[in-house]
Design an enzyme around this catalytic site. Sequence first.
Site, PDB file in Angstrom:
ATOM      1  N   PHE A  12       0.821  -1.213   0.000  1.00 47.15           N
ATOM      2  CA  PHE A  12       0.000   0.000   0.000  1.00 47.15           C
ATOM      3  C   PHE A  12       0.856   1.264   0.000  1.00 47.15           C
ATOM      4  CE2 PHE A  12      -2.316   2.943   3.077  1.00 47.15           C
ATOM      5  CZ  PHE A  12      -3.005   3.609   2.081  1.00 47.15           C
ATOM      6  N   ASP A  59      13.077 -11.357  -1.593  1.00 43.26           N
ATOM      7  CA  ASP A  59      12.794 -11.319  -0.163  1.00 43.26           C
ATOM      8  C   ASP A  59      13.973 -10.676   0.544  1.00 43.26           C
ATOM      9  OD1 ASP A  59      12.424 -12.017   2.608  1.00 43.26           O
ATOM     10  OD2 ASP A  59      11.096 -13.652   1.977  1.00 43.26           O
ATOM     11  N   ALA A  83       7.718  -5.210   5.029  1.00 42.10           N
ATOM     12  CA  ALA A  83       7.500  -5.607   6.420  1.00 42.10           C
ATOM     13  C   ALA A  83       6.199  -6.380   6.531  1.00 42.10           C
ATOM     14  CB  ALA A  83       7.440  -4.375   7.331  1.00 42.10           C
ATOM     15  N   THR A 100      10.850 -11.424   9.380  1.00 40.64           N
ATOM     16  CA  THR A 100      10.877 -10.369   8.365  1.00 40.64           C
ATOM     17  C   THR A 100      11.326  -9.028   8.930  1.00 40.64           C
ATOM     18  OG1 THR A 100       9.107 -11.453   7.132  1.00 40.64           O
ATOM     19  CG2 THR A 100       9.492  -9.120   6.668  1.00 40.64           C
ATOM     20  N   THR A 134       7.062   2.581  12.596  1.00 36.87           N
ATOM     21  CA  THR A 134       5.684   2.834  12.991  1.00 36.87           C
ATOM     22  C   THR A 134       5.610   3.538  14.338  1.00 36.87           C
ATOM     23  OG1 THR A 134       3.607   1.730  13.623  1.00 36.87           O
ATOM     24  CG2 THR A 134       5.622   0.503  13.973  1.00 36.87           C
ATOM     25  N   ASP A 135       4.531   4.279  14.548  1.00 35.27           N
ATOM     26  CA  ASP A 135       4.289   4.904  15.845  1.00 35.27           C
ATOM     27  C   ASP A 135       4.062   3.873  16.947  1.00 35.27           C
ATOM     28  OD1 ASP A 135       1.811   4.037  14.907  1.00 35.27           O
ATOM     29  OD2 ASP A 135       0.749   5.882  15.405  1.00 35.27           O
ATOM     30  N   GLU A 136       3.718   2.641  16.578  1.00 31.42           N
ATOM     31  CA  GLU A 136       3.381   1.631  17.584  1.00 31.42           C
ATOM     32  C   GLU A 136       4.576   1.213  18.427  1.00 31.42           C
ATOM     33  OE1 GLU A 136       0.615  -1.447  16.528  1.00 31.42           O
ATOM     34  OE2 GLU A 136      -0.046  -0.357  14.755  1.00 31.42           O
ATOM     35  N   TYR A 160       3.951  -7.453  16.620  1.00 30.03           N
ATOM     36  CA  TYR A 160       4.272  -6.596  15.476  1.00 30.03           C
ATOM     37  C   TYR A 160       5.121  -5.407  15.914  1.00 30.03           C
ATOM     38  CZ  TYR A 160       3.625  -2.601  12.388  1.00 30.03           C
ATOM     39  OH  TYR A 160       3.835  -1.483  11.624  1.00 30.03           O
ATOM     40  N   LYS A 164       9.086  -4.433  14.985  1.00 32.01           N
ATOM     41  CA  LYS A 164       9.494  -3.184  14.351  1.00 32.01           C
ATOM     42  C   LYS A 164      10.508  -2.431  15.227  1.00 32.01           C
ATOM     43  CE  LYS A 164       8.280  -1.550  11.021  1.00 32.01           C
ATOM     44  NZ  LYS A 164       8.842  -1.662   9.647  1.00 32.01           N
ATOM     45  N   LYS A 199      -7.474  -3.883   6.753  1.00 28.24           N
ATOM     46  CA  LYS A 199      -7.357  -2.728   7.628  1.00 28.24           C
ATOM     47  C   LYS A 199      -8.735  -2.097   7.863  1.00 28.24           C
ATOM     48  CE  LYS A 199      -2.775  -2.859   7.745  1.00 28.24           C
ATOM     49  NZ  LYS A 199      -1.997  -3.032   8.973  1.00 28.24           N
ATOM     50  N   ASN A 259     -11.702   4.771  16.759  1.00 35.07           N
ATOM     51  CA  ASN A 259     -12.153   3.812  15.754  1.00 35.07           C
ATOM     52  C   ASN A 259     -13.655   3.918  15.518  1.00 35.07           C
ATOM     53  OD1 ASN A 259      -9.539   2.917  15.591  1.00 35.07           O
ATOM     54  ND2 ASN A 259      -9.900   0.954  16.610  1.00 35.07           N
ATOM     55  N   HIS A 294      -4.252  -4.673  23.301  1.00 38.07           N
ATOM     56  CA  HIS A 294      -4.668  -3.623  22.373  1.00 38.07           C
ATOM     57  C   HIS A 294      -4.377  -2.255  22.978  1.00 38.07           C
ATOM     58  CE1 HIS A 294      -7.954  -2.426  19.220  1.00 38.07           C
ATOM     59  NE2 HIS A 294      -6.795  -1.823  19.028  1.00 38.07           N
TER      60      HIS A 294
END
Length: 348
Positions: A12, A59, A83, A100, A134-136, A160, A164, A199, A259, A294
């Site tokens: 994406f 890969d 990723a 990965t 990522t912000d995560e 995840y 990262k 998503k 959300n 979460h």
Amino acid sequence: METIMVTGGAGFIGSALVRHIIGERHERVVNVDALTYAGQPDSLAELAGLSRYRFERGDVRDGRHMARLLAEYHPRAVMHLAAQTHVDRSITGPGVFVDTNVNGVASLLEASRQHWQTLSADERAHFRFLHVSTDEVYGALAPDAPPPDETAPMAPSSPYAASKAGGDHLVNAWHATYGLPTLLTRATNNYGPGQYPEKLIPLMILNALAGRSLPIYGDGGQSRDWLHVDDHVRALCQILDAGRPGASYNIAGGCESSNLAIVEALCDALEQQAGLSRAALRRLITHVPDRPGHDRRYSLDGRRMRDELGWRPHRAFDPGLEETVGWYLRHEQWCRRLIDPGARAGRA
């Protein structure tokens, strides 16, 4: 003409980046993608046959293959987007995320370092390795907490996010130890045309069109900052051009929303664009048990991007969301052949 290697360029964000470079800049692009489930080469079909674009299936975990591609194409930059990214999938199968997002980063870093060391002094000074994170990695924020800046400690919650964060540490280590001129970026939640339909936004659109439930984790109060993918790739190129080697940059959208509010806005947009009943769509909203670990809120402090590079997002969220809904309405079959949207809870 210089060459940029983009890994994950059939995804994406990666495909949006490739289109941006080809359309707005003057470099060649080598797109390296393993074409896993979320890689969609038809998103770049318009570029087929262009002399400035090459696709190579590969890969990033295969260091020898990456080294051969670097030697063949001699890029002046590697923009690493390949990723595993879906939190739900990382909970049920964390191994591939570690492989990965950690081992793959290590393989690509080492191949890039060895390539960089073969360059002339001027070429070494000009070379960049840009890693998209990522912000995560910063973990959950309290409702009233200020967004983290680039100096904030990492506190990932999901497999995840932890994978990262591991990749981020490797990028920083290759800069500190070997002097590899790295750039590290962390963005908030992306949205826009062409996102893989697992998503939140595309999944809810497809479920609504099929008359299926719109499942939301917990009370739907999880808050995210939203960034249009076009703004994201514009920021990545600005960082590539003017970022300080060894530095990290937060890319914030400045559009925090829950959300539940996003799904309700989608119901409104579908009434306007598809003639569906907003009230009927909202009755499809179903609250399902929350997923493990979460995080309640993500956001980013984007002042470094503004103060150092003069970057701000251009795309306002409401018109960007309406445009995105319109794209999915025109490409519904594209989505349906990728994934059965039934009974998956939307995440962000």
